[in-house]
Enzyme design. Sequence first.
Site, PDB file in Angstrom:
ATOM      1  N   LYS A   1       9.286  -0.434  14.258  1.00 28.42           N
ATOM      2  CA  LYS A   1       9.867  -0.090  12.947  1.00 28.42           C
ATOM      3  C   LYS A   1      10.947   0.979  13.115  1.00 28.42           C
ATOM      4  O   LYS A   1      12.020   0.886  12.537  1.00 28.42           O
ATOM      5  CB  LYS A   1       8.780   0.475  12.022  1.00 28.42           C
TER       6      LYS A   1
ATOM      7  N   HIS B   1      -4.494 -33.660  17.136  1.00 26.67           N
ATOM      8  CA  HIS B   1      -3.366 -34.467  17.598  1.00 26.67           C
ATOM      9  C   HIS B   1      -2.245 -33.583  18.117  1.00 26.67           C
ATOM     10  O   HIS B   1      -1.100 -34.027  18.222  1.00 26.67           O
ATOM     11  CB  HIS B   1      -2.880 -35.359  16.458  1.00 26.67           C
TER      12      HIS B   1
ATOM     13  N   GLY C   1      -4.900  -2.119   4.937  1.00 26.31           N
ATOM     14  CA  GLY C   1      -4.064  -3.236   4.489  1.00 26.31           C
ATOM     15  C   GLY C   1      -4.700  -4.589   4.769  1.00 26.31           C
ATOM     16  O   GLY C   1      -4.775  -5.458   3.894  1.00 26.31           O
ATOM     17  N   ARG C   2      -5.200  -4.780   5.986  1.00 27.58           N
ATOM     18  CA  ARG C   2      -5.736  -6.099   6.367  1.00 27.58           C
ATOM     19  C   ARG C   2      -7.141  -6.341   5.814  1.00 27.58           C
ATOM     20  O   ARG C   2      -7.731  -7.378   6.072  1.00 27.58           O
ATOM     21  CB  ARG C   2      -5.689  -6.262   7.887  1.00 27.58           C
TER      22      ARG C   2
ATOM     23  N   GLU D   1      -4.649  -6.886  14.745  1.00 35.16           N
ATOM     24  CA  GLU D   1      -4.178  -5.542  14.384  1.00 35.16           C
ATOM     25  C   GLU D   1      -5.336  -4.547  14.477  1.00 35.16           C
ATOM     26  O   GLU D   1      -5.123  -3.358  14.640  1.00 35.16           O
ATOM     27  CB  GLU D   1      -3.578  -5.554  12.959  1.00 35.16           C
TER      28      GLU D   1
ATOM     29  N   GLU E   1      10.514  -4.518   4.630  1.00 32.84           N
ATOM     30  CA  GLU E   1      10.616  -5.914   4.194  1.00 32.84           C
ATOM     31  C   GLU E   1      10.343  -6.030   2.692  1.00 32.84           C
ATOM     32  O   GLU E   1      11.092  -6.660   1.942  1.00 32.84           O
ATOM     33  CB  GLU E   1       9.597  -6.787   4.939  1.00 32.84           C
TER      34      GLU E   1
ATOM     35  N   LYS F   1       0.838  -1.195   0.000  1.00 36.60           N
ATOM     36  CA  LYS F   1       0.000   0.000   0.000  1.00 36.60           C
ATOM     37  C   LYS F   1       0.882   1.257   0.000  1.00 36.60           C
ATOM     38  O   LYS F   1       0.694   2.167  -0.784  1.00 36.60           O
ATOM     39  CB  LYS F   1      -0.913  -0.042   1.226  1.00 36.60           C
TER      40      LYS F   1
HETATM   41  O1  F6P Z   1       3.179  -2.746   9.757  1.00 35.37           O
HETATM   42  C1  F6P Z   1       1.849  -3.089   9.646  1.00 35.37           C
HETATM   43  C2  F6P Z   1       1.338  -2.816   8.275  1.00 35.37           C
HETATM   44  O2  F6P Z   1       1.205  -1.462   8.068  1.00 35.37           O
HETATM   45  C3  F6P Z   1       0.031  -3.543   8.014  1.00 35.37           C
HETATM   46  O3  F6P Z   1      -1.054  -2.868   8.504  1.00 35.37           O
HETATM   47  C4  F6P Z   1       0.068  -3.693   6.540  1.00 35.37           C
HETATM   48  O4  F6P Z   1      -0.851  -4.655   6.100  1.00 35.37           O
HETATM   49  C5  F6P Z   1       1.491  -4.081   6.320  1.00 35.37           C
HETATM   50  O5  F6P Z   1       2.211  -3.316   7.274  1.00 35.37           O
HETATM   51  C6  F6P Z   1       2.045  -3.864   4.958  1.00 35.37           C
HETATM   52  O6  F6P Z   1       1.991  -2.532   4.568  1.00 35.37           O
HETATM   53  P1  F6P Z   1       2.182  -2.113   3.052  1.00 35.37           P
HETATM   54  O7  F6P Z   1       1.102  -2.729   2.252  1.00 35.37           O
HETATM   55  O8  F6P Z   1       2.113  -0.612   3.042  1.00 35.37           O
HETATM   56  O9  F6P Z   1       3.533  -2.599   2.617  1.00 35.37           O
END
Ligand code: F6P
Length: 541
Positions: free
Chosen positions: A506, A386, A269-270, A355, A214, A208
């Site tokens: 972060k 199990h 995002g979620r 979240e 990452e 987003k």
């Molecule tokens: O760090 C949490 C978060 O902001 C989530 O809410 C989101 O889904 C994820 O990181 C990834 O964010 P982006 O889509 O901006 O890379």
Amino acid sequence: MIRKRVTEMKEWKALRRHYKKMKDVTLRQLFASDAVRAEKFSINDGGIHFDYSKNRITEETVSILLELAHARGLRNEIERMFRGEKINETEDRAVLHTALRNLSGAPVIVDGADVMPGVFSVLDRMRDFSDRVRGGRWKGHTGRPMRNIVNIGIGGSDLGPRMVTEALKYYSRREMNFFYVSNIDETHIVETLRGLDPAETLFIIASKTFTTQETMTNAGTAKTWIIDHLGSDKAVPFHFVALSTNADEVNRFGIDRENMFAFWDWVGGRYSLTSAIGLSTMISIGYDHFVSLLNGFNDTDRHFRQMPFEKNIPVIMALLGIWYHNFFNAETHAILPYDQYLKKFPAYLQQADMESNGKSVDRSGRRVNYQTGPVIWGEPGTNGQHAFYQLLHQGTMLVPADFIGFARSLHGAVDHHRKLVANLYAQTEALAFGKTAEELRAEGVPERLIPYRTFEGNRPSNTIMAELLMPVTLGKIIALYEHKIFTQGVIWDVYSFDQWGVELGKTLAEKIFMELEPGFSGDVKHDSSTTCLINYYRSWQ
Ligand code: F6P
């Protein structure tokens, strides 16, 4: 405006009194005293059968819980969300994942403009693109069609599409391979790319913000891999597309605006798997199945918006959660799908729920004096049986659980499926009714083993059944949970659509990243534990 604390509401106080009456009532008693309890506490709508009779509730419980929902203004809050009001107050944003599947096209206005034309335009572009990739008409730098689709994203830009692509694998294009890379640990991308042919590999960079550490690190590694193997940075536009709200950063990365699929700040995002973030899923299952998925979401959206609360599945699911978390002090909630295709569903719901409602400050800025979001966890049945079900049956914690299953299998062997469903039903029965000492004695169990072999029972569960795992069914089920989470956020009076709690880690990680460099000469100012850990790492470089 300072809102009344939920704990000060008369309905909450009534629930406290009611809890005292209910805490020792057993499901055995409740079922014995009411021959039609299952019918009374079940809802059938749109192909979903929701049985909540194995909960420690009476009609009075439900009625007070419903009064709480009304008194909390849930109806109005639902309308505010659907109408596009900026209910994500701390980020000043509307919350409109429901517009993404509003296939009727009825206008939804944000800041004076209808968002629907934009939604349809992106959907059309996704259709065109996914058709070309699926049909082998999207060619890579060397002219070969794409066979490997690698989605690089994390959190909502990974868990949603990964879960749905896995869940709907039955409907997928089998000649293509789908991968999801999320972790910043290089192992994830190295092991994913091992053995893939770059000439046939398409990367979907899903973010987003297009700034997530990452994702951008993994995207950079993927870009180098493509350039190194295909011999030119001219290969990049053929092998990379972006899903984002941030056109400038996408461009800076080297992806054509043409190859960017947009979404908007009103998609959290979620809650984004029905937006452009679902592109990998659409490539996997095709446009028509993707639209069926959207229709399923939309069916539940309408159910949530229109159904009276007593027949409203997400509302009842949410209220039952409140009942256990706030009155029985249950701290976790298990998600137990009896379907291997849904193996990622618990992990997906972990982000969606935790979240959203893992908050401790209410909408008036006060620390809450009650429990909010629970720990969500789970595994598919029968594997969990199990592993951790021992604790569910005989442990000291109360763990409310959702069992999810289907009446028909997508595959041929009746034997497997009948055993699967038998296990699902057996578990909910065992949890609810247990096994008494008298029953064990009647079976001849030696007296010294009776305490160990007794099952207290009285452990609540919901059972969600549908005929068959189809895209439309999956959409319905996911949306049930989205709206359950929304409802609980309203009752707990927290803002469910921000996530400030992820920020501190972060920022600290960025600082520590520099300090870990062997040549770093600045002052390392941390607590003694963190400083020692930094020095430990540096000593090994
Ligand atoms: O760090 C949490 C978060 O902001 C989530 O809410 C989101 O889904 C994820 O990181 C990834 O964010 P982006 O889509 O901006 O890379």
